[in-house]
Design an enzyme around this catalytic site. Structure first.
Site, mmCIF file in Angstrom:
data_model
loop_
_atom_site.group_PDB
_atom_site.id
_atom_site.type_symbol
_atom_site.label_atom_id
_atom_site.label_comp_id
_atom_site.label_asym_id
_atom_site.label_seq_id
_atom_site.Cartn_x
_atom_site.Cartn_y
_atom_site.Cartn_z
ATOM 1 N N TYR A 53 0.841 -1.187 0.000
ATOM 2 C CA TYR A 53 0.000 0.000 0.000
ATOM 3 C C TYR A 53 0.882 1.245 0.000
ATOM 4 O O TYR A 53 1.805 1.354 0.817
ATOM 5 C CB TYR A 53 -0.913 0.021 1.231
ATOM 6 C CG TYR A 53 -1.955 1.105 1.103
ATOM 7 C CD1 TYR A 53 -3.215 0.831 0.580
ATOM 8 C CD2 TYR A 53 -1.662 2.421 1.446
ATOM 9 C CE1 TYR A 53 -4.154 1.833 0.410
ATOM 10 C CE2 TYR A 53 -2.594 3.428 1.271
ATOM 11 C CZ TYR A 53 -3.837 3.127 0.758
ATOM 12 O OH TYR A 53 -4.758 4.122 0.582
ATOM 13 N N GLN A 97 -10.930 0.141 0.835
ATOM 14 C CA GLN A 97 -11.408 -0.700 -0.278
ATOM 15 C C GLN A 97 -10.241 -1.382 -0.996
ATOM 16 O O GLN A 97 -10.369 -2.526 -1.454
ATOM 17 C CB GLN A 97 -12.274 0.106 -1.253
ATOM 18 C CG GLN A 97 -11.592 1.290 -1.947
ATOM 19 C CD GLN A 97 -11.617 2.574 -1.121
ATOM 20 O OE1 GLN A 97 -11.869 2.556 0.094
ATOM 21 N NE2 GLN A 97 -11.348 3.691 -1.775
ATOM 22 N N ASN A 122 -3.516 5.844 6.052
ATOM 23 C CA ASN A 122 -4.262 6.635 7.038
ATOM 24 C C ASN A 122 -5.053 5.705 7.965
ATOM 25 O O ASN A 122 -4.923 4.484 7.900
ATOM 26 C CB ASN A 122 -5.160 7.654 6.323
ATOM 27 C CG ASN A 122 -6.229 6.984 5.460
ATOM 28 O OD1 ASN A 122 -6.537 5.802 5.631
ATOM 29 N ND2 ASN A 122 -6.765 7.729 4.510
ATOM 30 N N SER A 179 5.182 8.768 14.325
ATOM 31 C CA SER A 179 6.632 8.593 14.350
ATOM 32 C C SER A 179 7.273 9.221 15.596
ATOM 33 O O SER A 179 6.703 10.096 16.225
ATOM 34 C CB SER A 179 7.204 9.245 13.090
ATOM 35 O OG SER A 179 8.461 8.713 12.795
ATOM 36 N N GLN A 202 12.040 14.899 12.745
ATOM 37 C CA GLN A 202 10.971 13.994 13.149
ATOM 38 C C GLN A 202 9.675 14.754 13.373
ATOM 39 O O GLN A 202 8.598 14.295 12.988
ATOM 40 C CB GLN A 202 11.390 13.255 14.430
ATOM 41 C CG GLN A 202 10.673 11.961 14.648
ATOM 42 C CD GLN A 202 10.834 11.041 13.465
ATOM 43 O OE1 GLN A 202 11.810 11.114 12.718
ATOM 44 N NE2 GLN A 202 9.857 10.196 13.243
ATOM 45 N N HIS A 235 6.940 15.435 10.624
ATOM 46 C CA HIS A 235 6.128 14.377 10.010
ATOM 47 C C HIS A 235 4.632 14.566 10.228
ATOM 48 O O HIS A 235 3.827 14.303 9.346
ATOM 49 C CB HIS A 235 6.521 13.009 10.558
ATOM 50 C CG HIS A 235 7.573 12.319 9.746
ATOM 51 N ND1 HIS A 235 7.362 11.952 8.446
ATOM 52 C CD2 HIS A 235 8.830 11.934 10.040
ATOM 53 C CE1 HIS A 235 8.458 11.364 7.967
ATOM 54 N NE2 HIS A 235 9.363 11.353 8.915
ATOM 55 N N GLU A 238 11.033 4.457 18.421
ATOM 56 C CA GLU A 238 11.202 3.989 17.039
ATOM 57 C C GLU A 238 12.632 4.306 16.560
ATOM 58 O O GLU A 238 13.344 3.429 16.090
ATOM 59 C CB GLU A 238 10.165 4.707 16.169
ATOM 60 C CG GLU A 238 10.156 4.306 14.721
ATOM 61 C CD GLU A 238 9.250 5.211 13.892
ATOM 62 O OE1 GLU A 238 8.863 6.302 14.381
ATOM 63 O OE2 GLU A 238 8.947 4.834 12.746
ATOM 64 N N HIS A 239 13.031 5.566 16.681
ATOM 65 C CA HIS A 239 14.383 5.995 16.311
ATOM 66 C C HIS A 239 15.106 6.469 17.561
ATOM 67 O O HIS A 239 14.547 7.247 18.335
ATOM 68 C CB HIS A 239 14.338 7.187 15.342
ATOM 69 C CG HIS A 239 13.537 6.944 14.108
ATOM 70 N ND1 HIS A 239 12.234 7.394 13.966
ATOM 71 C CD2 HIS A 239 13.834 6.304 12.952
ATOM 72 C CE1 HIS A 239 11.775 7.038 12.768
ATOM 73 N NE2 HIS A 239 12.722 6.378 12.130
ATOM 74 N N ASP A 244 16.355 7.027 7.150
ATOM 75 C CA ASP A 244 15.063 7.067 6.447
ATOM 76 C C ASP A 244 15.225 6.748 4.968
ATOM 77 O O ASP A 244 14.356 6.141 4.355
ATOM 78 C CB ASP A 244 14.452 8.473 6.546
ATOM 79 C CG ASP A 244 13.776 8.710 7.871
ATOM 80 O OD1 ASP A 244 13.612 7.746 8.640
ATOM 81 O OD2 ASP A 244 13.430 9.878 8.146
ATOM 82 N N GLU A 301 -1.376 -37.479 28.176
ATOM 83 C CA GLU A 301 -2.272 -36.410 27.737
ATOM 84 C C GLU A 301 -3.674 -36.936 27.408
ATOM 85 O O GLU A 301 -4.528 -36.177 26.945
ATOM 86 C CB GLU A 301 -1.654 -35.678 26.528
ATOM 87 C CG GLU A 301 -0.362 -34.949 26.887
ATOM 88 C CD GLU A 301 0.178 -34.044 25.794
ATOM 89 O OE1 GLU A 301 -0.357 -34.069 24.667
ATOM 90 O OE2 GLU A 301 1.143 -33.303 26.084
ATOM 91 N N HIS A 313 -3.415 -40.856 19.387
ATOM 92 C CA HIS A 313 -2.027 -40.473 19.124
ATOM 93 C C HIS A 313 -1.107 -41.671 19.376
ATOM 94 O O HIS A 313 -0.224 -41.972 18.575
ATOM 95 C CB HIS A 313 -1.604 -39.298 20.020
ATOM 96 C CG HIS A 313 -2.063 -37.954 19.524
ATOM 97 N ND1 HIS A 313 -3.377 -37.644 19.310
ATOM 98 C CD2 HIS A 313 -1.361 -36.824 19.201
ATOM 99 C CE1 HIS A 313 -3.474 -36.389 18.875
ATOM 100 N NE2 HIS A 313 -2.267 -35.868 18.801
#
Lengths: 432, 432
Positions: free
Chosen positions: A128, A190, A213, A236, A258, A261, A326-327, A360, A414, A419
């Protein structure tokens, strides 16, 4: 502007709570709307996909698939210097990710037993790519290159049509460079549903990756299990650790990179030197005025930014492990010695000359990283994200006979007599 | 009893739909009840945990934690032959999983650039073990051993108290053998929530693994992201591929070993030989009468069992890839040559002497496998399931300067001027 605080074991926990909550927002209305779209695309396929595209993107192209000619044109008509920049990035990303690739293995024992694990790329993956201002060619590289190295059979990109009904040319260029196989002009929940179930036009995939999004993220979450997904990315984050050796101009620039963003992005400075904290805050004010996204920067710095003065380097490490960013930049003397202490971080940037945007775009490691403290247990996107494994077992009659008693004993403990029977039936021709 | 059909490209799709639907059942009432329990345990901690334990398990022990003495007693008072069986299984499982372990890597370039990936075990992992008749010591081995090999710092087991207020002794024994660090007598959604958030008594973990009933599975699903989870396991499945070289007695025994798990379990035979299909069905009737779980077997064989006669070996392979079974037996001549063709399967059992229970208990590969067709994209539980990775980047001034133009070009194409600024600020002392 960014606040200045002092590590005291209380404010940091409050800040941590604020950061976590950003990632946890679940919108019931969005979930219901997305569930409706998913059900509809599943039931009516292309018809529903076209209706939603017309409704949400304002235009539905006659042909949802971008032609091979159009993809090739994106490459031939692009600025050669820009193409060269992407090719250099591709080379570095390919080199790093190739090191991540794991082989199938087999253990062939002297008694004839064979045990192994086969590793191979997923059959087909969906990528995506958002449209509009969040259309990032670097995302195409970071997702498609590890998929290619993993041996994925086919990469199918979806991206919403722009206002002119066309795809973003930089995105198409990146797709051409990475060898994306097919591109469809659909977006939103969709598109995710179309990839998960397949429609007449869009083929069904095994895994869906890439940012999006809230509708895209919710669709991925709801469809997890029907299809695999990468991760649910939150806003981020950067955490910068700096001692007195750091240059406040550089620190400010990295925090700003950062903050630009997203109003929900977080930029936090930990430092053992109060003077560094004050100078960095002053630099933030100076530098941001010249940048294109000042309004976003102001919101994110005042909402989720902080400069925290720590009493020691080990307190910085402790806080960094708690925040699990994250960073993580380590702008300290002897930065390398911190790596082994930092347990929770997506990607770690070491020294004065490893600003976060280097990672990045260019250095090689992936930029798809765990957010909102999930670096505690999640890892960067990698070649492993695009493979599946099967184990296999071959036994001889003699080896099974030797194992027989043990297996039957465990099966019976068991309460699973069938088995046990599947072993004994092979050795007792009178049984049953 | 099991139905006999002929591959025709239609019935198989219908069967496939039935198999998928088993795994997709989502119960809204259960989800709401579980969400309530999670919220309550998060807000009130141990108090809520004790209330739910008393309500659902009929008894809440004064001390929720099982003492080290009690765990050690389970080992010293167990049947020595049974202990030996578990130790032999442990040895095989350890040997196989040790081959899965990946090292950290580093690439130190001649220009001073350092790129790497650090791999390490999760800090703390929670292992859920069901009580009652589904208390399987083999599950403890299959989950705890790879966690240990991965380097997990602490393994915390939760298991509901039995009717006598005590833990199942075989489960405690398996925990002692595997080096589980702590054991708590709690179960259900409340135990999962306690592990995800931590309470005064139960420590917070980074990942929760292990099977459980619908309440446990739903709690894991709802808490995914707050904590990592293994996978949402559906009902168990076996697919057996057999040519005329196969022995119907063995085939029937193997199908029964899967069918006895659960009324929703699925056991399917694909064969190129109609006679084999008929004889296997006759054998099923003969063998099941002597087994302890005949009622469950009848339900699963009539609901989700089938013998499908195929026209060729390649048709069997095609169907196997379509069904993507959890367990796949290849009881054909030259079974090894099928491995490379079988793209979707959790674990593959090759030849006459590799019945599926051999893999459940003993051979070495993991028995926690993807179900409901998710072998298309999911993999067996492994050492990788218990690690996290961080990448790290060190650059020199010279290396960054060389990359400068490319990075700035890409940043500008994405409209991110603060990203570009973080590079240029390091080289232009006049800038900004």
């Amino acid at each position: 502007m960014m606040r200045l605080t002092y590590a005291n074991g209380k404010d940091e926990y409050e800040l941590l709570g604020q950061l976590r909550d950003r990632g946890e927002a679940v919108d019931k209305k969005v979930s219901e709307a997305v569930a409706g779209i998913i059900g509809d695309v599943r039931a009516r396929g292309d018809e529903a996909l076209r209706e939603y595209t017309a409704r949400f993107d304002g235009y539905c192209p006659e042909d949802l698939e971008v032609s091979r000619d159009e993809i090739n044109d994106a490459l031939s008509s692009a600025d050669p210097e820009y193409v060269q920049a992407l090719l250099s990035a591709q080379e570095n990303i390919t080199e790093f990710h190739t090191r991540q690739k794991h082989q199938s293995f087999v253990d062939m024992k002297a008694n004839g037993v064979i045990l192994g694990q086969r590793v191979r790329g997923l059959h087909r993956v969906g990528l995506y790519v958002p449209g509009g201002t969040a259309a990032y060619p670097s995302s195409v590289l970071m997702n498609a290159i590890p998929a290619k190295i993993a041996g994925v059979g086919e990469i199918v990109m979806v991206t919403p049509p722009g206002r002119d009904g066309k795809p973003n040319p930089d995105i198409l260029l990146a797709a051409a460079i990475c060898g994306v196989d097919r591109v469809f002009l659909v977006g939103g929940a969709q598109a995710v549903a179309a990839l998960a179930f397949g429609t007449g036009t869009v083929p069904r995939v095994d895994k869906i990756v890439g940012p999006g999004n809230i509708y895209v993220a919710t669709a991925k979450k709801l469809l997890y299990g029907t299809v695999d997904i990468d991760m649910i990315a939150g806003p981020s984050e950067i955490l910068v650790m700096a001692d007195r050796s750091a240059n406040p101009r550089y620190l400010a620039a990295d925090l700003l990179s950062q903050a630009e963003h997203d109003p929900l992005a977080s930029a936090i400075l930990l430092t053992t030197d109060e003077e560094i904290a004050r100078e960095t805050i002053a630099e933030l004010g100076r530098q941001k005025a010249a940048l294109s996204r000042e309004a976003i920067i102001d919101q994110s710095l005042s909402g989720y930014g902080a400069a925290i003065v720590c009493r020691s380097c080990s307190e910085m490490v402790e806080l960094a492990n708690l925040i699990a960013p994250e960073h993580l930049e380590v702008v300290c003397e002897n930065p390398m010695e911190y790596v082994g202490k930092l347990d929770n971080a997506g990607s770690i940037f070491l020294g004065q000359y490893a600003p976060e945007p280097l990672g990045d775009y260019f250095a090689g490691p992936n930029h798809v990283l765990p957010t909102s403290g999930t670096a505690r247990f999640f890892s960067p996107l990698s070649v492993d994200s695009f493979v599946k494994r099967s184990s296999f077992i071959y036994y001889t009659r003699e080896a099974l006979e030797e194992a027989k008693e043990d297996i039957v004993r465990i099966a019976n403990s068991e309460g699973l007599s069938a088995h046990a029977n599947s072993i004994t039936v092979r050795f007792d021709e009178q049984a049953l």
